[in-house]
Design a protein around this motif. Structure first.
Motif, mmCIF file in Angstrom:
data_model
loop_
_atom_site.group_PDB
_atom_site.id
_atom_site.type_symbol
_atom_site.label_atom_id
_atom_site.label_comp_id
_atom_site.label_asym_id
_atom_site.label_seq_id
_atom_site.Cartn_x
_atom_site.Cartn_y
_atom_site.Cartn_z
ATOM 1 N N TRP A 258 0.821 -1.202 0.000
ATOM 2 C CA TRP A 258 0.000 0.000 0.000
ATOM 3 C C TRP A 258 0.854 1.251 0.000
ATOM 4 O O TRP A 258 2.073 1.187 0.153
ATOM 5 C CB TRP A 258 -0.965 -0.011 1.178
ATOM 6 N N GLY A 259 0.203 2.394 -0.182
ATOM 7 C CA GLY A 259 0.913 3.665 -0.156
ATOM 8 C C GLY A 259 1.252 4.191 -1.536
ATOM 9 O O GLY A 259 0.999 3.556 -2.555
ATOM 10 N N PRO A 266 1.221 8.606 4.816
ATOM 11 C CA PRO A 266 0.189 7.679 4.357
ATOM 12 C C PRO A 266 -0.885 8.386 3.534
ATOM 13 O O PRO A 266 -1.167 9.568 3.735
ATOM 14 C CB PRO A 266 -0.394 7.125 5.662
ATOM 15 N N GLN A 270 -4.927 4.443 2.714
ATOM 16 C CA GLN A 270 -4.241 3.671 3.745
ATOM 17 C C GLN A 270 -4.887 3.876 5.106
ATOM 18 O O GLN A 270 -5.141 2.925 5.853
ATOM 19 C CB GLN A 270 -2.768 4.069 3.814
ATOM 20 N N LYS A 271 -5.130 5.138 5.442
ATOM 21 C CA LYS A 271 -5.714 5.444 6.746
ATOM 22 C C LYS A 271 -7.098 4.817 6.891
ATOM 23 O O LYS A 271 -7.457 4.305 7.952
ATOM 24 C CB LYS A 271 -5.785 6.956 6.944
ATOM 25 N N ALA A 274 -6.790 1.000 7.343
ATOM 26 C CA ALA A 274 -6.181 0.703 8.640
ATOM 27 C C ALA A 274 -7.232 0.774 9.748
ATOM 28 O O ALA A 274 -7.277 -0.080 10.646
ATOM 29 C CB ALA A 274 -5.038 1.672 8.928
ATOM 30 N N VAL A 304 0.174 0.195 13.707
ATOM 31 C CA VAL A 304 0.130 0.427 12.261
ATOM 32 C C VAL A 304 1.491 0.928 11.800
ATOM 33 O O VAL A 304 2.038 1.879 12.366
ATOM 34 C CB VAL A 304 -0.954 1.453 11.885
ATOM 35 N N TYR A 306 2.920 2.225 8.242
ATOM 36 C CA TYR A 306 2.484 2.545 6.890
ATOM 37 C C TYR A 306 3.531 2.264 5.820
ATOM 38 O O TYR A 306 3.211 2.288 4.634
ATOM 39 C CB TYR A 306 2.040 4.002 6.828
ATOM 40 N N THR A 376 1.052 10.959 10.370
ATOM 41 C CA THR A 376 0.235 9.745 10.347
ATOM 42 C C THR A 376 -1.015 9.798 11.207
ATOM 43 O O THR A 376 -1.960 9.040 10.988
ATOM 44 C CB THR A 376 1.054 8.536 10.817
#
Length: 383
Positions: A258-259, A266, A270-271, A274, A304, A306, A376
């Motif tokens: 991801w990313g 991030p 992604q956030k 998560a 987490v 990232y 993040t």
């Protein structure tokens, strides 16, 4: 996992770089072998007994369940790996060094070590119509085991770089692998199935998926009757897999691809995933793809990370800090709480090998890495 000192087997040094599309030029060939249709594993996941469960390996590590308490385990994570370019020949070159060099000791010291193998495992097939394609042979799996790795994710944008033939070979290699491969399978049930291990009496489930919206995820996404990778865009299946894994194991680890490449913060996607995975019961949600490290910390009770960055790569890159890497080791209790984090900084040298840093260089790397948490929204890890 924690094991006896590694021997002097002839293994490979891998490499790292960060380039667009996770890639570099298509190699002239691979050291893989042509495989027949894969025997495969049960769609219900794989399982193994590791020190502390009274199984065959119990005597190797049962004497020290953990200094922190019964059932407490350590899990080491690292980033993307290739046997390509400048490191491909290391699979056949005689050497007393493990694939990762000295940092392999950090992986082997953990009870469980997980990273991402970003390549097809094949010597056949036609390259997919993409800028960069990667492949290696089954020897890579033995080299990685010898270097301290216990679980490999192949839920990424290069696992099916050589079409249907390459995928068939990769699945055959999975069926005969000395270490578990997750995130890829003969169908979605197998691709999303976790590897479940018992470590010092604690059950741990590890599963993987890719959130990279590219040709591989679009064309080679595993389905009900279709082989391919586990896709994080199939959120229903991913969240169901985590919920089911949590019912079997108190520790659930999700390794994502991801990313955004070259970006050390991030993305919104992604956030969002998560948060959903944390709500589903994941102990840790971690991953790679950006070719640079991205911040890590706590999202409520869920750890987490990232982006671990490259680990062993095939070339160089213009991305900022793409040669900065390391091993992240978590301490996790028997009931699935993350109670500590240790980062072992490393710098990728001219051979593509992650060399552990020491002294002021290590302190600077640690400070930079900790500073990445700023964008993040994550909290510091308790230690």
């Amino acid at each position: 996992m924690r094991r006896a000192p590694l021997g002097t087997a002839a293994v490979a040094v891998l490499l790292l770089t960060a380039v667009a599309g996770c890639g570099g030029p298509t190699p002239p060939g691979g050291d893989g072998t042509t495989a027949t249709a894969p025997a495969g594993e049960s769609a219900g996941g794989t399982s193994s007994a590791v020190p502390g469960n009274g199984g065959a390996e119990a005597s190797a590590g049962a004497s020290a369940a953990s200094s922190a308490g019964a059932g407490v385990i350590t899990v080491a994570f690292a980033g993307d790996v290739h046997f390509e370019g400048r490191t491909a020949s290391r699979l056949t070159a005689p050497t007393a060094e493990t694939a990762f060099g000295p940092i392999a000791k950090t992986l082997a010291a953990a009870d469980l070590a997980v990273l991402n193998l970003e390549t097809a495992i094949t010597g056949r097939g036609k390259p997919e119509p993409k800028t960069y394609t990667f492949r290696t042979g089954p020897k890579a799996l033995t080299a990685l085991k010898d270097a301290g790795v216990d679980v490999l994710s192949q839920a990424n944008n290069h696992a099916v770089d050589f079409g249907a033939d390459g995928l068939a070979d990769t699945l055959a290699a999975k069926a005969n692998s000395p270490i578990p491969l997750i995130g890829i399978g003969r169908d979605a049930a197998e691709a999303f199935a976790p590897h479940i291990a018992t470590v010092h009496g604690t059950k741990v489930a590890v599963l993987a998926a890719s959130q990279v919206d590219d040709l591989t995820n679009q064309k080679w996404r595993a389905g009900e009757h279709k082989a391919g990778i586990a896709s994080a865009f199939d959120e229903k299946s991913l969240l169901h897999a985590v919920t089911e894994a949590k019912a079997q194991a108190p520790v659930v680890l999700v390794y994502l691809h991801w990313g955004e490449e070259g970006v050390a913060c991030p993305t919104a996607a992604q956030k969002a995933i998560a948060k959903k995975l944390a709500a589903a019961g994941a102990t840790a949600v971690v991953g790679t793809h950006a070719h640079t490290m991205v911040g890590a910390g706590m999202l409520g009770n869920t750890y987490v990370a990232y982006g671990f960055g490259n680990f062993l790569w095939y070339g160089t890159s213009n991305y900022t800090a793409s040669d900065e890497t390391g091993v992240t080791t978590l301490t996790i209790t028997a009931d699935g709480r993350v109670t500590g984090e240790t980062f072992t900084p490393a710098h990728i040298d001219g051979r593509g090998v992650p060399v552990p840093q020491t002294g002021s260089a290590a302190q600077a790397a640690q400070k930079r890495r900790d500073g990445l948490r700023g964008c993040t929204g994550l909290a510091a890890v308790p230690n």
